[in-house]
Design a protein around this motif. Sequence first.
Motif, mmCIF file in Angstrom:
data_model
loop_
_atom_site.group_PDB
_atom_site.id
_atom_site.type_symbol
_atom_site.label_atom_id
_atom_site.label_comp_id
_atom_site.label_asym_id
_atom_site.label_seq_id
_atom_site.Cartn_x
_atom_site.Cartn_y
_atom_site.Cartn_z
ATOM 1 N N UNK A 221 63.859 43.169 44.901
ATOM 2 C CA UNK A 221 62.992 43.963 45.773
ATOM 3 C C UNK A 221 62.441 43.225 46.967
ATOM 4 N N UNK A 222 62.866 41.984 47.197
ATOM 5 C CA UNK A 222 62.401 41.229 48.367
ATOM 6 C C UNK A 222 61.609 39.988 47.974
ATOM 7 N N UNK A 223 61.134 39.281 48.979
ATOM 8 C CA UNK A 223 60.308 38.078 48.753
ATOM 9 C C UNK A 223 58.888 38.307 49.252
ATOM 10 N N UNK A 235 60.918 39.056 53.265
ATOM 11 C CA UNK A 235 62.268 39.625 53.286
ATOM 12 C C UNK A 235 62.305 40.869 52.408
ATOM 13 N N UNK A 236 63.119 41.846 52.812
ATOM 14 C CA UNK A 236 63.285 43.032 51.976
ATOM 15 C C UNK A 236 64.451 42.813 51.009
ATOM 16 N N UNK A 237 64.867 43.870 50.321
ATOM 17 C CA UNK A 237 65.901 43.755 49.292
ATOM 18 C C UNK A 237 67.259 43.334 49.872
ATOM 19 N N UNK A 238 67.438 43.551 51.168
ATOM 20 C CA UNK A 238 68.703 43.190 51.828
ATOM 21 C C UNK A 238 68.579 41.876 52.597
ATOM 22 N N UNK A 239 67.475 41.149 52.369
ATOM 23 C CA UNK A 239 67.184 39.876 53.036
ATOM 24 C C UNK A 239 67.057 40.037 54.551
ATOM 25 N N UNK A 240 66.476 41.148 54.926
ATOM 26 C CA UNK A 240 66.126 41.376 56.319
ATOM 27 C C UNK A 240 64.631 41.114 56.477
ATOM 28 N N UNK A 242 60.898 41.546 57.206
ATOM 29 C CA UNK A 242 59.986 42.690 57.222
ATOM 30 C C UNK A 242 58.573 42.168 57.442
ATOM 31 N N UNK A 243 57.647 43.076 57.581
ATOM 32 C CA UNK A 243 56.266 42.664 57.791
ATOM 33 C C UNK A 243 56.062 42.116 59.199
ATOM 34 N N UNK A 244 54.994 41.431 59.400
ATOM 35 C CA UNK A 244 54.633 41.008 60.758
ATOM 36 C C UNK A 244 55.598 40.002 61.350
ATOM 37 N N UNK A 245 56.279 39.204 60.498
ATOM 38 C CA UNK A 245 57.181 38.191 61.053
ATOM 39 C C UNK A 245 58.515 38.775 61.495
ATOM 40 N N UNK A 246 58.677 40.057 61.299
ATOM 41 C CA UNK A 246 59.868 40.714 61.835
ATOM 42 C C UNK A 246 59.743 40.894 63.345
ATOM 43 N N UNK A 247 58.511 40.855 63.848
ATOM 44 C CA UNK A 247 58.306 41.119 65.283
ATOM 45 C C UNK A 247 57.384 40.111 65.964
ATOM 46 N N UNK A 248 56.801 39.201 65.213
ATOM 47 C CA UNK A 248 55.912 38.203 65.821
ATOM 48 C C UNK A 248 56.340 36.797 65.390
ATOM 49 N N UNK A 249 56.054 35.786 66.201
ATOM 50 C CA UNK A 249 56.460 34.413 65.862
ATOM 51 C C UNK A 249 55.705 33.883 64.642
ATOM 52 N N UNK A 250 56.287 32.876 64.035
ATOM 53 C CA UNK A 250 55.670 32.189 62.896
ATOM 54 C C UNK A 250 54.387 31.516 63.354
#
Length: 268
Positions: A221-223, A235-240, A242-250
């Motif tokens: 189900x993700x990390x 990461x989601x179930x497909x290792x994509x 998700x969450x804020x780091x999908x669109x903002x820098x670390x």
Amino acid sequence: LYPTDGRYRCVITQDSVIAVMDGNAFSVIYNANGGSGAPVDIVGYAPDASAAVKTGTPVREGYTFLGWAVSPSASAPEYAAGDPIEMTADVTLYALWKPVSYTVELDANGGVGGSLTLSAAYDEITTLPANPFSKAGCRFLGWTTDIDYGMMYADGASIKNLTKTQDAAITLYAVWETAKTVIYLDADGGFGGSTTVSAVYNSFLTAESMRAPQRYGYAFGGYFTQEDGRGESLFDKDMKLVGRYASTPWDKADVSIVYYAYWIPNSY
């Protein structure tokens, strides 16, 4: 020296000045006491005569000449140039020295936390304090006198003889590197899949070539930052991403951080 067949033999092993005196005369000998360039007095003085201290000044790297004394470890000078010396015996005058003092300023070099200045002296060890500064998104490496050179001294290092000039001000600059975080992916009972990913402060994460773990009887189900799917997801179930780091820098400066696999039991 003792004569052999009416002659004296002397072997000289280094640069020296030899004064030959009347056996009834007294001499004044100047000892640089760790320095060099002490004056030479070749005069033989009659008993109870008066000699004058020579004006020549010895030198010693990192030290200031204070004057002359009859003991090499005297706490204060007893004679200065021109002072009279009553000659009742041979006299040896030793140069007295004081180490130059200087300051060491710790510069944050783009960080924050105020300023700090240390006092130091030549030939004396000064211990650097723990780094008092911080810089967002950076990790402190140490100190340097040249910001283009890189780290010269570690945090808490001992320093010595940074200058030989009296009252000089030496600046040590903080050396920083952009924080890098190793993200450990804990399969939490599963196997296979990617185990780590690197993150650089203020840079976007990448999910390229990331592989999901497997676990018999469960669906991945993700990390997440906490076990059992709690906390913030990465990461989601497909290792994509998700969450804020999908669109903002670390935006973390941790050396390492752990994310946990979330497992959903299969239903039959």
